[in-house]
Each structure stands twice: as C-alpha cells, then as structure tokens.
Design an enzyme around this catalytic site. Structure first.
Site, PDB file in Angstrom:
ATOM      1  N   LYS A  55       0.779  -1.162  -0.026  1.00  0.00           N
ATOM      2  CA  LYS A  55      -0.024   0.043  -0.021  1.00  0.00           C
ATOM      3  C   LYS A  55       1.002   1.217   0.023  1.00  0.00           C
ATOM      4  O   LYS A  55       2.100   1.134   0.395  1.00  0.00           O
ATOM      5  CB  LYS A  55      -0.770   0.007   1.312  1.00  0.00           C
ATOM      6  CG  LYS A  55      -1.930  -0.812   1.363  1.00  0.00           C
ATOM      7  CD  LYS A  55      -2.537  -0.946   2.653  1.00  0.00           C
ATOM      8  CE  LYS A  55      -3.765  -2.173   2.957  1.00  0.00           C
ATOM      9  NZ  LYS A  55      -4.873  -1.910   1.670  1.00  0.00           N
TER      10      LYS A  55
ATOM     11  N   ARG B 200     -10.460 -11.537   1.616  1.00  0.00           N
ATOM     12  CA  ARG B 200     -11.186 -12.581   0.814  1.00  0.00           C
ATOM     13  C   ARG B 200     -10.622 -13.806   0.864  1.00  0.00           C
ATOM     14  O   ARG B 200     -11.310 -14.905   0.715  1.00  0.00           O
ATOM     15  CB  ARG B 200     -11.813 -12.103  -0.642  1.00  0.00           C
ATOM     16  CG  ARG B 200     -10.620 -11.859  -1.522  1.00  0.00           C
ATOM     17  CD  ARG B 200     -10.899 -10.926  -2.907  1.00  0.00           C
ATOM     18  NE  ARG B 200     -10.893  -9.471  -2.340  1.00  0.00           N
ATOM     19  CZ  ARG B 200     -11.207  -8.474  -3.203  1.00  0.00           C
ATOM     20  NH1 ARG B 200     -11.533  -8.725  -4.477  1.00  0.00           N
ATOM     21  NH2 ARG B 200     -11.133  -7.304  -2.600  1.00  0.00           N
TER      22      ARG B 200
END
Length: 470
Positions: A249, A323
């Site tokens: 990130k 996920r």
C-alpha cells in the site's frame, strides 16, 4: 458503571440530560436564542446552575431510537470533557427507547486511552428516569442494552490495539480468555494445524509473518439451541495489520491498517454478548486471523492458492487478502460446522466506501429470506446497511484462466466482485456479507463517538442471533 432505572430524578450531583425537539426550543425557560441552542440533532445547551444538559433531537417527524441514541451519546461526550461522570437521562416521554439511550451513553463513554498518561475518569453512574408503570420494562431493556454496549466497547478495545501488541497469536489468547470467562467452547488452529488441515488461504496470507506471527483460525461456539441444530455462523476477517503484502500500500495512512481486524473483533464482541444473553440458538463465531506483510516467505501475485474447500485461487493482488482468508473460514463454516446460515463481516474494499461513504456498510446475500433477516436485524440495532447487487457479470469478472477464481476482478465494481468471490465459498448455504471497511473506524471524534474503532456490526449480529431461525 452503576445503573439504576426508576421514577426518581437521580442523585443531586448528577447532570440530567433532557431531550428537546426543535419545536420545543422556544418553550425553554428562561428563553434561549436559536444561536445559543438550535435543538438540531447533536446541538447542546448546558445549564450549570440547574444541573441540566439539553440535547437536541431535531425534527419531531424524524425521531426514532437511533436519534435518541445519538443525542444521549453527544451529551455524554460533552459531559465527560468537563469531568461530569454521574448522569441521569430524563425519559419520561420515551420509556420504550430507554435501552437505546443507555447504549448511546455507554458507547460515548468509551475512548481508547491505554497509553495515555492520565486517562479520563470513567462514567460512574447512569440513572434512567421513567414513570413507575414503565420501570420494569425499561429496566429489562436497559440490562440487555448494557450487555450489548459493553460488548461493543470490548470489541473496540481490542480493535484499537496496535499491530506490534496484537498479532494473530494475541487475538487467539483474547478469544481463549473470553471463552473461559463466558463458558464458550473454543478451538484455535495454529500454523501447524492449518497446514495439516490444508487451509491454503490463511497460510498464504500469513506467510509473510510466519513463523514469528503466524496465522490462526479461531472458533468460538455457543450451544443454546436444540441438539443437532445447524448453527448460525458469524465469520470475521481479522487481519491484525495489512501492509498490502508484495502489492504494498502507499505509506500515507497505512497506520490505519490496524483496523483491518474489525470484522473479527465484531464477531468476538457479539459472541461475548450472546453468551450473556443466552438466546435459544446454536451460534459459532469464526475469526480468520493473519498479518499481511511482504517478506521472502510472503505469497506473490501470480501464485495459485488452494483454499480449504479445494477451490484454486489465482492471486492477482496480494492486497486483496481479506477474501482469501475468508474463503477458508466460510468453507470451514459450511463443511465442518454444517452451518444453517453464514454471515461474514470484513473491512474488505475501498470501493465500498467510494460507493456508500462512511455511514453505511455494503450488504450482499444469496438468500432472500436470510438477507431479509439480516436487514431487519441491522435496522433494529440502529446500524445502517445498504443492499448491493450481485450480477452474473460480477461472477464472470473473477473467473480465472488458470484456476477457479482470481482474487481481484479489477477496479470496476470492486466491492461487488469481492462479494461474488466470497459467495463462491458459501455454496448453497444461505449467506450474507457486510463490507464494513468505512464504518469500522473513525479518523476523528464524532459528537457521539470517539475516534478509532466503532464496533460496527456487534449489535446487528446479536439481533440476528436472538431472532433468526430457519
């Protein structure tokens, strides 16, 4: 905090919160100007010599339990700032909302101050004033609301802890301590057991921190239902820190990634309240817990990961890690727990915030009856969720050329393709997904809630556990 509910006005040294609609403002004595007190929601007027805090409710037509919860919280935060820690809430006109008002007070009283030199003094006592004929019902409502609000603050307390102090092992320790205190059954699968069980998603995401801070699958079980009853499974994403892994990130605001565990913490908080409230249901809480860091042992874009249920996942982006761990947890809920229904909560996508902002969680489901139960539970709890689509095109978007699925379908419809990915692991089991990415924490103080983790989802999960049934 000491709680009392009766018709008395409260202790003489307590500040009384009185709630005012906009059309009542002009009747206050002595008169006050619009500029001094508008009576809009979150507006306040403190009359020190009377020991009264007036808290605005806004327009009468918009009044509901959530407005009273917010108004009570706003007054409480203001009173705490000036050192007033004994509170009375005047609810003669709204005894049916006593529980909501108390929730607002308790939630507003919390602030994460573990490392402060001089933490603010806690709220000492709360008195709820109602008419004698309403006292018994109001007391029952307040006792339930106190249990739930305390559980929300418990979840916030863990969620606010930084990554260097709360790794997956520490989350497991907190879950074990909770289970021992509340009489829950607990199972913790560490790295060795995860390998033996072939939990490929958790092992892949947690690989960058293994073995120092390896992943965990944590299962809490409450058995209040009939023998052999299929449980309701509450599944939470608990990434204790998310750097994005190899797909790292940007540095700006990365410190907020300590809140990537908030879905799992909501499950912990809900299980705490459920144990105390004793619904006649079988409930399991499952936390998919890992730390996502880059290293020589981290998973990579282009890797193929085999989830617990055997589906092969092509890794497109290691920052789409939530996920991947949830795939294992949902598969476990379906195959091992034989869940009758599954709901997962996750700080899953920035795309959900782009779509809905920070005042609503995105909601998806593969079952209209179960989805309706989740929506009703959220509405009763005062937590806003918003239904989002699951089109066939979203499922097509995440099909992989080299496996069954890829873990990212790209930017377009990102929150919906993430939900489509999770749906593939629920199979035919009724399932719902809440993307709480922008509701799980606040960067700044709000009038009724301190900055940091919000505990979003705890109240909805408790409502669902109490009222859902096949």
């Amino acid at each position: 905090m000491k709680l009392s509910v009766d018709s008395r006005s409260g202790k003489s040294d307590a500040v009384t919160i009185r709630f005012v609609f906009r059309d009542q403002r002009a009747k206050l004595q002595p008169p006050v100007s619009e500029e001094e007190f508008s009576a809009k929601l979150n507006s306040l007027l403190y009359v020190r010599h009377e020991g009264v805090m007036y808290s605005g409710l806004g327009e009468r037509a918009k009044f509901d339990a959530n407005r009273l919860r917010t108004a009570a919280g706003t007054a409480t935060m203001a009173l705490k700032k000036i050192g007033r820690t004994r509170i009375a809430a005047h609810l003669i006109d709204w005894p049916q909302f006593s529980g909501a008002a108390l929730e607002g007070i308790i939630l507003a009283s919390y602030r994460y101050e573990e490392f402060k030199e001089k933490p603010a003094p806690p709220i000492e006592s709360v008195h709820i004033q109602v008419l004698p004929e309403d006292a018994a019902a109001a007391k029952r409502a307040c006792e339930r609301s106190k249990t739930i609000a305390d559980a929300v603050n418990y979840a916030r307390g863990i969620a606010n802890r930084p990554g260097n102090l709360l790794d997956p092992g520490a989350v497991a320790e907190a879950a074990v301590a909770l289970a021992e205190a509340k009489g829950l059954k607990v199972t913790v699968l560490d790295e060795r057991k995860l390998r033996a069980g072939k939990f490929g998603g958790l092992l892949a995401v947690g690989g960058g921190s293994t073995p120092a801070r390896g992943p965990r699958l944590i299962v809490l079980e409450y058995q209040g239902g009939k023998r052999l009853e299929a449980p309701l499974a509450l599944v939470g994403k608990a990434i204790t820190f998310d750097s994005g892994g190899i797909s790292i990130k940007p540095a700006a605001n990365m410190e907020e990634m300590i809140f990537d565990k908030c879905g799992g913490m909501a499950v912990l908080g809900a299980m705490s309240a459920i144990a105390d409230l004793s619904p006649k249901r079988h409930i399991v809480g499952i936390l998919a817990c890992a730390e996502n860091l880059p290293s020589a042992t981290a998973y990579r874009p282009g890797d193929i990961v085999t989830a617990y249920d055997g589906q092969h996942i092509e890794i497109v982006n290691t920052d789409a890690e939530g996920r991947v761990v949830l795939a294992d947890a949902i598969g476990y809920a379906r195959r091992v727990c034989k869940a009758g229904a599954i709901i997962d909560l996750a700080t899953l996508t920035g795309a959900c915030g782009v779509a809905l902002g920070d005042q609503a969680a995105g909601f998806w489901s593969n079952s209209e009856p179960f989805g309706a139960a989740v929506r009703a539970s959220a509405e009763a709890a005062g937590e806003r969720i918003w239904p989002m689509p699951l089109f066939q095109e979203h499922e097509t978007q995440i099909k992989s050329e080299v496996g069954q699925l890829k873990n990212s379908g790209g930017r377009l419809g990102g929150a919906c393709t993430a939900a489509a990915f999770l749906k593939a692991f629920a199979g035919e089991t009724p399932w719902a997904h809440l993307d709480i990415a922008y509701t799980a924490h606040r960067e700044k103080n709000e009038p009724h809630l301190a900055r940091g983790a919000t505990g979003f989802g705890v109240r909805t999960l408790v409502e669902l556990a109490e009222h859902w049934g096949p």
